[in-house]
Design a protein around this motif. Structure first.
Motif, short mmCIF file in Angstrom:
data_model
loop_
_atom_site.label_atom_id
_atom_site.label_comp_id
_atom_site.label_asym_id
_atom_site.label_seq_id
_atom_site.Cartn_x
_atom_site.Cartn_y
_atom_site.Cartn_z
N PHE A 1 0.82 -1.22 0.00
CA PHE A 1 0.00 0.00 0.00
C PHE A 1 0.85 1.26 0.00
O PHE A 1 0.52 2.25 -0.66
N SER A 2 1.94 1.23 0.77
CA SER A 2 2.76 2.43 0.92
C SER A 2 3.49 2.80 -0.37
O SER A 2 3.98 3.93 -0.51
N GLN A 33 -0.16 7.34 -1.80
CA GLN A 33 -0.29 6.80 -0.45
C GLN A 33 1.05 6.93 0.27
O GLN A 33 2.10 6.76 -0.34
N SER A 90 -0.60 6.26 6.15
CA SER A 90 -1.93 5.92 5.64
C SER A 90 -2.07 4.43 5.44
O SER A 90 -3.11 3.83 5.78
N ALA A 91 -1.03 3.79 4.89
CA ALA A 91 -1.06 2.35 4.67
C ALA A 91 -1.18 1.61 6.00
O ALA A 91 -1.90 0.61 6.10
N ILE A 102 -4.74 1.86 7.27
CA ILE A 102 -5.63 0.96 6.53
C ILE A 102 -5.47 -0.47 7.04
O ILE A 102 -6.46 -1.19 7.27
N SER A 140 -7.09 -0.77 10.70
CA SER A 140 -8.55 -0.82 10.74
C SER A 140 -9.08 -2.06 10.03
O SER A 140 -10.00 -2.72 10.52
N GLY A 141 -8.50 -2.38 8.89
CA GLY A 141 -8.97 -3.54 8.14
C GLY A 141 -8.73 -4.84 8.87
O GLY A 141 -9.61 -5.71 8.94
#
Length: 284
Positions: free
Chosen positions: A77-78, A83, A87-88, A91, A94-95
């Motif tokens: 993600f990073s 991104q 932020s990654a 994510i 939370s996911g």
């Protein structure tokens, strides 16, 4: 009767190992500014714990394997355009935690007690836990001996590391996996919630005491060991939670070092200012 047959003796050995391990790996956490990732990792591995509980497997094995998937996701993600690493991490946090909650809620009558994983109990560690922690510590030492300099270069100067042809993505993955396996090794002693204390506190305290990188590793390890051993002793003497005792002592030592650093900084500024900083009556 073996020396390790004693509950307190096993706890002391485990505390010493996780204290040293957390201190050493924590230096990389501080240098790379990864406290948030470390905290997120302790929560994002929750689905692995739930799956292991449902399948009757070892909870720490489940958390460790899922943690590797989380690390892969964060690295992937990073590196997506637009991104960043924070932020990654958010994510993944939370996911991962949401997936764990979904798995639990989908199982009617789910009754597996996950308290041991979330809170931990160093006084309940087994010889198997000691062996796992020792294995993780040995693996961490070997990895740092092989690519420790490269990891530090990528931490301080990622652009320069790329220019030298170093595989920065692979180094990032290796570092995050080191943090992940250390978290899993610390969990039996402090639990998932408090594990971050040993991976951030000792190294952050050492950073207040010295700017020299070569000094940070032994100082952080020593602080981690002393706080962990003292926490076990406090727990056995006053019958309070060992993990919480260790975390509180880490926080106390950091607070004292912070106050000492502030006092030294103020004194240094006063000396640099010289007589001009003194009141007029004191200069007369």
């Amino acid at each position: 009767m073996s020396w390790l047959d004693s509950t307190v003796h096993r706890a002391l050995v485990e505390a010493a190992m996780v204290g040293a391990l957390g201190g050493v790996v924590g230096v990389f956490v501080i240098v790379r500014r990864l406290p948030f990732f470390t905290m997120a990792l302790t929560h994002a591995t929750f689905p692995g714990i739930v799956v292991a509980a449902l399948l009757g497997l070892n909870l720490y094995l489940g958390g460790g394997l899922f943690g590797v998937l989380v690390v892969l996701a964060v690295v992937a993600f990073s590196r997506v355009r637009g991104q960043d690493f924070t932020s990654a991490t958010g994510i993944a946090l939370s996911g991962g935690f949401a997936l764990g909650v979904v798995l639990v809620s989908s199982q009617d009558g789910f009754s597996k007690d996950l308290t041991a994983y979330t809170v931990g109990d160093v006084l309940a560690v087994s010889t198997g836990d000691l062996a796992i922690t020792a294995g993780v510590a040995l693996a961490v030492v070997l990895v740092l001996a092989l690519v420790g300099k490269e990891l530090l270069l990528a931490a301080f100067d990622p652009t320069g590391a790329s220019a030298l042809g170093l595989p920065t993505a692979l180094l990032d993955f290796a570092l995050l996996v080191l943090i992940e396996v250390t978290v899993v090794a610390v969990v039996p002693a402090l639990g998932a919630i408090l594990a971050v204390a040993l991976l951030v506190g000792p190294a952050a305290t050492a950073r207040l005491l010295s700017d020299r990188l070569a000094v940070l590793f032994p100082v952080a390890a020593a602080i981690g060991v002393l706080c962990a051993l003292a926490g076990v002793w406090v727990s056995s003497q006053w019958n309070i939670a060992a993990g919480a005792s260790i975390a509180l002592l880490v926080g106390l030592v950091f607070g004292l070092a912070f106050l000492g650093s502030a006092v030294r900084g103020r004194a240094a500024r006063a000396r640099a200012a010289g007589p001009a900083a003194l009141p007029e009556e004191a200069r007369a």
